[in-house]
Design a protein around this motif. Structure first.
Motif, PDB file in Angstrom:
ATOM      1  N   LEU A  37       0.829  -1.206   0.000  1.00 49.17           N
ATOM      2  CA  LEU A  37       0.000   0.000   0.000  1.00 49.17           C
ATOM      3  C   LEU A  37       0.860   1.250   0.000  1.00 49.17           C
ATOM      4  CD1 LEU A  37      -2.709   1.508   0.272  1.00 49.17           C
ATOM      5  CD2 LEU A  37      -2.515   1.208   2.754  1.00 49.17           C
ATOM      6  N   ARG A  38       1.851   1.268   0.876  1.00 51.11           N
ATOM      7  CA  ARG A  38       2.732   2.442   0.932  1.00 51.11           C
ATOM      8  C   ARG A  38       3.473   2.644  -0.381  1.00 51.11           C
ATOM      9  NH1 ARG A  38       3.366   0.413   6.165  1.00 51.11           N
ATOM     10  NH2 ARG A  38       5.245  -0.733   5.562  1.00 51.11           N
ATOM     11  N   ALA A  39       3.882   1.557  -1.010  1.00 51.13           N
ATOM     12  CA  ALA A  39       4.562   1.668  -2.308  1.00 51.13           C
ATOM     13  C   ALA A  39       3.597   2.164  -3.383  1.00 51.13           C
ATOM     14  CB  ALA A  39       5.142   0.312  -2.705  1.00 51.13           C
ATOM     15  N   ALA A  40       2.352   1.700  -3.318  1.00 50.64           N
ATOM     16  CA  ALA A  40       1.373   2.046  -4.346  1.00 50.64           C
ATOM     17  C   ALA A  40       1.009   3.525  -4.325  1.00 50.64           C
ATOM     18  CB  ALA A  40       0.119   1.200  -4.172  1.00 50.64           C
ATOM     19  N   VAL A  41       0.998   4.141  -3.129  1.00 52.11           N
ATOM     20  CA  VAL A  41       0.561   5.539  -3.028  1.00 52.11           C
ATOM     21  C   VAL A  41       1.694   6.535  -3.245  1.00 52.11           C
ATOM     22  CG1 VAL A  41      -1.346   4.952  -1.482  1.00 52.11           C
ATOM     23  CG2 VAL A  41       0.864   5.611  -0.500  1.00 52.11           C
ATOM     24  N   ALA A  42       2.861   6.049  -3.594  1.00 54.69           N
ATOM     25  CA  ALA A  42       4.027   6.936  -3.719  1.00 54.69           C
ATOM     26  C   ALA A  42       3.773   8.107  -4.657  1.00 54.69           C
ATOM     27  CB  ALA A  42       5.237   6.131  -4.187  1.00 54.69           C
ATOM     28  N   GLY A  43       3.049   7.879  -5.752  1.00 53.94           N
ATOM     29  CA  GLY A  43       2.773   8.971  -6.680  1.00 53.94           C
ATOM     30  C   GLY A  43       1.314   9.339  -6.757  1.00 53.94           C
ATOM     31  N   ALA A  44       0.506   8.772  -5.885  1.00 62.13           N
ATOM     32  CA  ALA A  44      -0.944   8.947  -5.975  1.00 62.13           C
ATOM     33  C   ALA A  44      -1.397  10.321  -5.510  1.00 62.13           C
ATOM     34  CB  ALA A  44      -1.649   7.872  -5.152  1.00 62.13           C
ATOM     35  N   ARG A  45      -2.453  10.807  -6.152  1.00 64.01           N
ATOM     36  CA  ARG A  45      -3.089  12.044  -5.715  1.00 64.01           C
ATOM     37  C   ARG A  45      -4.369  11.770  -4.932  1.00 64.01           C
ATOM     38  NH1 ARG A  45      -4.603  16.186  -9.439  1.00 64.01           N
ATOM     39  NH2 ARG A  45      -5.066  14.644 -11.057  1.00 64.01           N
TER      40      ARG A  45
END
Length: 311
Positions: A37-45
């Motif tokens: 999850l933490r990796a997935a949100v690295a570029g998320a808005r």
């Protein structure tokens, strides 16, 4: 990198609608893989969650571009609101979208618990005919007590009155001049409400003030045979005290849709062992086919507006 990360289940049409205009990662199992999850949100808005995803300061730190958190529901105790505010991250609950689903659950639970005849299938199949033992009670003429008088509670009240129930409530955050009190008896304190009701339904968030709100002392104040329905948050009700009251015969029954520990593990569940006057469900009161569509559509609209505004 994805613009939007969705870590729990969401209606397919709402997901598809967002995916047409945004780079989107939809992984309903992501909630159980915090490192991913933490990796997935690295570029998320935008991050869209239900109640199990913990939006902590650590998660927010891993998402430097985050604009908003869409909440598929209304409870916010799984989201670090202070951290979101300090970061300027908007938190967008789906207020009102699942009110009807929860209200229907509460009324159904009250009917089941007071009547007490609907779990006789095994006895019947064994050849028993426990007719006198299953003589239950009607809801008409009973009093429903609401702890909290927000949108969901008011929907419960409408349905309860249609069944002939009187309705009372306590909510220090609802003004005395609010129109709701024209049809709901207002109590100043929980202590005065408890002995006046036959069914107690909880509609409050989990805060330091509400944790353990309905404990052993509160349960002792309730009428013998009264029933409790909790669709708000686990932790508001002291589960061990509730189980003890059910075992002693003081409470007539209870329905719990939320728990201190979710998912409910075997050790935590053991306190409820042997109780026949208890309904347990997996935080599903607000999740029906129809409510899932409404909640998902509203969340999608709110997230879309937040991202377009900051584009």
């Amino acid at each position: 990198m994805s613009d939007i990360v969705i870590s729990e289940f969401m209606d397919a049409d709402a997901v598809e609608g967002l995916s047409k205009d945004f780079d989107l990662l939809y992984d309903p199992e992501l909630v159980d893989r915090p490192d991913d999850l933490r990796a997935a949100v690295a570029g998320a808005r935008a991050l869209i969650v239900r109640n199990r995803t913990r939006v902590t300061g650590e998660v927010l730190a891993a998402a430097p571009n985050l604009v908003c958190v869409g909440r598929l529901g209304v409870g916010l105790d799984n989201i670090d609101l202070e951290a979101c505010t300090s970061r300027g991250v908007a938190v967008l609950p789906a207020t009102g979208a699942n009110d009807q689903a929860v209200a229907e659950y509460v009324i159904a639970a009250a009917l089941l618990l007071l009547r007490g005849a609907y779990h006789a299938g095994a006895d019947m199949l064994s050849g028993a005919w426990p007719r006198q033992a299953l003589m239950g009670r009607e809801v008409a003429g009973k009093t429903l007590g609401l702890v909290g008088c927000g949108g969901i509670a008011r929907q419960v009240a409408v349905r309860a009155r249609a069944l002939g129930m009187a309705v009372a409530a306590v909510d220090p955050f609802v003004a005395e001049a609010d129109p709701a009190w024209q049809e709901i008896t207002r109590h100043e304190t929980l202590e005065s409400l408890l002995p006046a009701v036959d069914v107690l339904s909880l509609h409050v968030p989990l805060t330091e003030d509400t944790r353990g709100l309905v404990g052993a002392a509160a349960l002792r104040r309730m009428r013998p045979g009264a029933v409790v329905v909790n669709t708000s948050r686990g932790g508001v009700v002291d589960e061990a005290a509730l189980a003890a009251s059910l075992k002693s015969g003081h409470l007539g029954g209870a329905a719990l849709d939320v728990f201190e520990e979710e998912p409910l593990g075997a050790e935590a569940a053991s306190v409820f062992a042997g109780l026949s006057n208890l309904i347990l469900t997996p935080h599903i009161a607000g999740v029906t086919v129809e409510a899932n569509v409404r909640v998902s559509a509203l969340t999608a609209r709110q997230v879309r507006a937040a991202l377009e505004e900051t584009a």
